[in-house]
Design a protein around this motif. Structure first.
Motif, PDB file in Angstrom:
ATOM      1  N   ILE A   3       0.839  -1.199   0.000  1.00 46.82           N
ATOM      2  CA  ILE A   3       0.000   0.000   0.000  1.00 46.82           C
ATOM      3  C   ILE A   3       0.872   1.246   0.000  1.00 46.82           C
ATOM      4  N   HIS A   4       1.918   1.253   0.817  1.00 46.51           N
ATOM      5  CA  HIS A   4       2.827   2.401   0.877  1.00 46.51           C
ATOM      6  C   HIS A   4       3.462   2.654  -0.491  1.00 46.51           C
ATOM      7  N   PHE A   5       3.890   1.594  -1.166  1.00 41.14           N
ATOM      8  CA  PHE A   5       4.527   1.724  -2.482  1.00 41.14           C
ATOM      9  C   PHE A   5       3.547   2.284  -3.518  1.00 41.14           C
ATOM     10  N   ILE A   6       2.354   1.709  -3.586  1.00 43.25           N
ATOM     11  CA  ILE A   6       1.365   2.133  -4.587  1.00 43.25           C
ATOM     12  C   ILE A   6       0.877   3.549  -4.295  1.00 43.25           C
ATOM     13  N   PHE A   7       0.591   3.852  -3.033  1.00 47.15           N
ATOM     14  CA  PHE A   7       0.166   5.203  -2.669  1.00 47.15           C
ATOM     15  C   PHE A   7       1.247   6.216  -3.027  1.00 47.15           C
ATOM     16  N   THR A   8       2.494   5.916  -2.685  1.00 47.27           N
ATOM     17  CA  THR A   8       3.597   6.827  -2.976  1.00 47.27           C
ATOM     18  C   THR A   8       3.764   7.027  -4.467  1.00 47.27           C
ATOM     19  N   ALA A  43       9.376  14.128 -16.352  1.00 50.87           N
ATOM     20  CA  ALA A  43      10.176  12.896 -16.402  1.00 50.87           C
ATOM     21  C   ALA A  43      11.366  12.959 -15.446  1.00 50.87           C
ATOM     22  N   ASN A  44      11.907  14.132 -15.256  1.00 53.04           N
ATOM     23  CA  ASN A  44      13.009  14.298 -14.307  1.00 53.04           C
ATOM     24  C   ASN A  44      12.520  14.376 -12.860  1.00 53.04           C
ATOM     25  N   ALA A  45      11.343  14.941 -12.659  1.00 51.62           N
ATOM     26  CA  ALA A  45      10.839  15.175 -11.303  1.00 51.62           C
ATOM     27  C   ALA A  45      10.242  13.927 -10.660  1.00 51.62           C
ATOM     28  N   TRP A  46       9.525  13.124 -11.440  1.00 56.05           N
ATOM     29  CA  TRP A  46       8.793  12.019 -10.825  1.00 56.05           C
ATOM     30  C   TRP A  46       9.682  11.018 -10.098  1.00 56.05           C
ATOM     31  N   PRO A  47      10.767  10.533 -10.678  1.00 54.06           N
ATOM     32  CA  PRO A  47      11.603   9.584  -9.920  1.00 54.06           C
ATOM     33  C   PRO A  47      12.140  10.189  -8.618  1.00 54.06           C
ATOM     34  N   ALA A  48      12.557  11.434  -8.677  1.00 59.97           N
ATOM     35  CA  ALA A  48      13.068  12.085  -7.461  1.00 59.97           C
ATOM     36  C   ALA A  48      11.955  12.240  -6.425  1.00 59.97           C
ATOM     37  N   ALA A  49      10.781  12.647  -6.875  1.00 61.41           N
ATOM     38  CA  ALA A  49       9.652  12.819  -5.957  1.00 61.41           C
ATOM     39  C   ALA A  49       9.261  11.489  -5.320  1.00 61.41           C
ATOM     40  N   PHE A  50       9.290  10.422  -6.108  1.00 61.83           N
ATOM     41  CA  PHE A  50       8.950   9.104  -5.573  1.00 61.83           C
ATOM     42  C   PHE A  50       9.930   8.682  -4.480  1.00 61.83           C
ATOM     43  N   VAL A  51      11.207   8.807  -4.749  1.00 61.29           N
ATOM     44  CA  VAL A  51      12.224   8.407  -3.771  1.00 61.29           C
ATOM     45  C   VAL A  51      12.101   9.223  -2.492  1.00 61.29           C
ATOM     46  N   VAL A  52      11.938  10.536  -2.645  1.00 61.28           N
ATOM     47  CA  VAL A  52      11.816  11.397  -1.465  1.00 61.28           C
ATOM     48  C   VAL A  52      10.555  11.044  -0.673  1.00 61.28           C
ATOM     49  N   ALA A  53       9.421  10.937  -1.356  1.00 58.60           N
ATOM     50  CA  ALA A  53       8.168  10.628  -0.666  1.00 58.60           C
ATOM     51  C   ALA A  53       8.214   9.255   0.003  1.00 58.60           C
ATOM     52  N   PHE A  54       8.770   8.267  -0.681  1.00 54.99           N
ATOM     53  CA  PHE A  54       8.847   6.922  -0.128  1.00 54.99           C
ATOM     54  C   PHE A  54       9.737   6.899   1.122  1.00 54.99           C
ATOM     55  N   THR A  55      10.781   7.708   1.112  1.00 55.13           N
ATOM     56  CA  THR A  55      11.739   7.734   2.217  1.00 55.13           C
ATOM     57  C   THR A  55      11.233   8.530   3.410  1.00 55.13           C
ATOM     58  N   ALA A  57       8.019   9.729   4.055  1.00 59.01           N
ATOM     59  CA  ALA A  57       6.630   9.576   4.511  1.00 59.01           C
ATOM     60  C   ALA A  57       6.506   8.841   5.846  1.00 59.01           C
ATOM     61  N   PRO A  58       7.184   7.714   6.051  1.00 60.73           N
ATOM     62  CA  PRO A  58       7.023   7.020   7.340  1.00 60.73           C
ATOM     63  C   PRO A  58       7.453   7.854   8.558  1.00 60.73           C
ATOM     64  N   PRO A  59       8.625   8.503   8.558  1.00 58.74           N
ATOM     65  CA  PRO A  59       8.959   9.306   9.739  1.00 58.74           C
ATOM     66  C   PRO A  59       8.044  10.517   9.920  1.00 58.74           C
ATOM     67  N   ILE A  60       7.585  11.112   8.828  1.00 60.37           N
ATOM     68  CA  ILE A  60       6.665  12.246   8.955  1.00 60.37           C
ATOM     69  C   ILE A  60       5.328  11.771   9.515  1.00 60.37           C
ATOM     70  N   ARG A  61       4.862  10.617   9.058  1.00 56.88           N
ATOM     71  CA  ARG A  61       3.602  10.060   9.583  1.00 56.88           C
ATOM     72  C   ARG A  61       3.729   9.802  11.087  1.00 56.88           C
ATOM     73  N   THR A  62       4.843   9.238  11.513  1.00 59.21           N
ATOM     74  CA  THR A  62       5.089   8.992  12.933  1.00 59.21           C
ATOM     75  C   THR A  62       5.076  10.292  13.714  1.00 59.21           C
ATOM     76  N   TRP A  63       5.755  11.303  13.199  1.00 66.32           N
ATOM     77  CA  TRP A  63       5.822  12.609  13.858  1.00 66.32           C
ATOM     78  C   TRP A  63       4.426  13.232  13.976  1.00 66.32           C
ATOM     79  N   VAL A  64       3.642  13.167  12.896  1.00 59.85           N
ATOM     80  CA  VAL A  64       2.291  13.735  12.916  1.00 59.85           C
ATOM     81  C   VAL A  64       1.411  12.997  13.922  1.00 59.85           C
ATOM     82  N   LEU A  65       1.502  11.677  13.955  1.00 51.93           N
ATOM     83  CA  LEU A  65       0.715  10.917  14.921  1.00 51.93           C
ATOM     84  C   LEU A  65       1.068  11.282  16.353  1.00 51.93           C
ATOM     85  N   LYS A  66       2.360  11.456  16.628  1.00 48.63           N
ATOM     86  CA  LYS A  66       2.780  11.872  17.964  1.00 48.63           C
ATOM     87  C   LYS A  66       2.269  13.270  18.275  1.00 48.63           C
TER      88      LYS A  66
END
Length: 73
Positions: A3-8, A43-55, A57-66
């Motif tokens: 789910i994380h991969f597809i959503f990202t 074409a240049n932005a999407w791969p970079a955006a994917f890597v950044v978002a995938f990396t 997202a989990p710590p930001i989600r944790t921070w927001v939940l806290k």
């Protein structure tokens, strides 16, 4: 993880698509080369955006939940 991969992938695709259009428009206007320049930027932005978002997202989600759990106390 699936789910994380597809959503990202979907989220980063849409954000990169729209933001690359906006930035290309701001820089070039609706010129003859707008579409080609936009697609190149996307074409240049999407791969970079994917890597950044995938990396990040989990710590930001944790921070927001806290943060939200502290507000409800």
């Amino acid at each position: 993880m699936k789910i994380h991969f597809i959503f990202t992938a979907a989220f980063s695709f849409l954000m990169s698509f729209l933001l690359s259009a906006w930035v290309t428009y701001v820089n070039l206007g609706l010129s003859d080369t707008f579409i080609a320049s936009w697609m190149k930027a996307f074409a240049n932005a999407w791969p970079a955006a994917f890597v950044v978002a995938f990396t990040v997202a989990p710590p930001i989600r944790t921070w927001v939940l806290k943060l939200l759990s502290k507000e409800s106390v």
